[in-house]
Design an enzyme around this catalytic site. Structure first.
Site, PDB file in Angstrom:
ATOM      1  N   LYS A  58       0.871  -1.225   0.143  1.00 52.15           N
ATOM      2  CA  LYS A  58       0.126  -0.141  -0.024  1.00 52.15           C
ATOM      3  C   LYS A  58       0.735   1.415   0.150  1.00 52.15           C
ATOM      4  CE  LYS A  58      -3.942  -2.346   2.184  1.00 52.15           C
ATOM      5  NZ  LYS A  58      -4.590  -2.723   3.633  1.00 52.15           N
ATOM      6  N   GLN A 102      -4.149  -1.378   9.939  1.00 48.43           N
ATOM      7  CA  GLN A 102      -4.056  -2.755   9.257  1.00 48.43           C
ATOM      8  C   GLN A 102      -4.578  -3.644  10.397  1.00 48.43           C
ATOM      9  OE1 GLN A 102      -2.876  -3.316   6.067  1.00 48.43           O
ATOM     10  NE2 GLN A 102      -3.629  -5.377   6.572  1.00 48.43           N
ATOM     11  N   ASP A 125     -10.627   3.901   4.612  1.00 44.33           N
ATOM     12  CA  ASP A 125     -10.825   2.511   4.463  1.00 44.33           C
ATOM     13  C   ASP A 125     -12.266   1.923   4.885  1.00 44.33           C
ATOM     14  OD1 ASP A 125      -9.798  -0.024   3.775  1.00 44.33           O
ATOM     15  OD2 ASP A 125      -9.139  -0.329   6.004  1.00 44.33           O
TER      16      ASP A 125
END
Ligand code: NAP
Length: 288
Positions: A58, A102, A125
């Site tokens: 990413k 994450q 996200d």
């Protein structure tokens, strides 16, 4: 002899490429107008090898798109309270425009509580309850990235959803549930299936649109696909295998996503696009 039909492939790689290109141009425009590049902060708890790889990937994609990335690495033993403090500080930091936690963060962490420490305007996200509610009410907000990518694919291939029966297999908070809400917002009639669903095959057979979001190799049988249906395979299993029996499904579907090269590349493209959109909003840059 009737020739074997073959579904059109939905090319996520090239669509994602176009979305990233657009995000790159917008990131450069923001930097030029404000002197500040969009910045995504990524929080990684521990050193799980798969998570480390995802984060590295990413960050590399951010760099290519002109998005700064800030890696906040925390020890595996980080408590929920410490993680919340870190996410709150990033939420209050004007130099950070998007935040990605994450996950999984480890069994000792209350991930839901941690996600909720992300400011909604930085939730690129799409993991907070605020973002989920916005998706449910079809209000503006950030979408979960994989569901958002799936909707962009359906749109790019002109799939009409109103009045269609969409069967979503899987109900996770990051994938199955939100994609169902987004399909509902487009007036599809949505059925959710999960591990307790009594007769999965019977429901799949009725679907105009199937979204497979399970994580079980080839769970969806090709023979259950209704002729002409749209098949979205979000599953990603070892050996580049999806959740759908691709070869046989392809002979019945109208449109189908390959694995890899279908849904996969869309997720990160949506993440980058939403980071740039978040930066534009926070830095008050109007679309040119
Ligand atoms: P998850 O949290 O493990 O959820 C799996 C879902 O599948 C659950 O709702 C589960 O039902 C359901 N399920 C399990 N066995 C089933 C069965 N036999 N029949 C029907 N439903 C069943 O997984 P996830 O995070 O949503 O991910 C799903 C897949 O998508 C994985 O392969 C993952 O790698 C992939 N994925 C891809 C991307 C991407 O970027 N392309 C992003 C995210 C995920 P219960 O709720 O009843 O347990």
């Amino acid at each position: 002899m009737t020739p074997t039909r073959s579904a059109q492939l939905m090319d996520g790689t090239s669509l994602a490429g176009r979305i990233v290109e657009e995000a790159t141009v917008k990131a450069a425009d923001i930097a030029q107008r404000t002197g500040t590049s969009p910045c995504l902060a990524t929080v990684l708890v521990g050193e799980d090898p798969a998570s480390v790889t995802y984060v590295r990937m990413k960050r590399a994609r951010c760099a290519k798109a002109g998005i700064q990335s800030r890696l906040v690495g925390l020890p595996a033993a980080t408590t929920t309270a410490e993680l919340i403090d870190t996410l709150t500080a990033l939420s209050n930091d004007p130099a950070v425009h998007g935040i990605l936690l994450q996950h999984p963060c480890g069994p000792h962490v209350d991930e839901r509580a941690a996600f909720e420490a992300i400011a909604p305007e930085k939730d690129v996200d799409g993991v907070t309850m605020h973002s989920f509610a916005a998706m449910s009410f079809a209000l503006p907000g950030f979408v979960s990235c994989t569901p958002g990518g799936i909707m962009r694919l359906l749109e790019a291939y002109d799939v009409e959803l109103a009045g269609k029966h969409a069967v979503v297999v899987g109900r996770s908070a990051i994938l199955g549930k939100p994609v169902g809400m987004l399909l509902l917002a487009k007036d599809a009639t949505v059925t959710y299936c999960h591990s307790r669903t009594a007769d999965l095959s019977a429901l799949v057979r009725e679907a105009d649109v199937v979204v497979a979001a399970v994580g079980r190799p080839r769970l969806i049988r090709g023979e259950d696909i209704k002729p002409g249906a749209v098949v979205i395979d979000a599953g990603y299993n070892p050996g580049n295998v999806g959740d759908v029996e691709f070869d046989s499904a392809r002979t019945r579907a109208g449109l189908i996503t390959p694995v890899p090269g279908g849904v996969g590349p869309m997720t990160i493209a949506v993440l980058l696009a939403q980071t740039v959109a978040a930066a534009a909003r926070q830095l008050e840059v109007q679309e040119s």
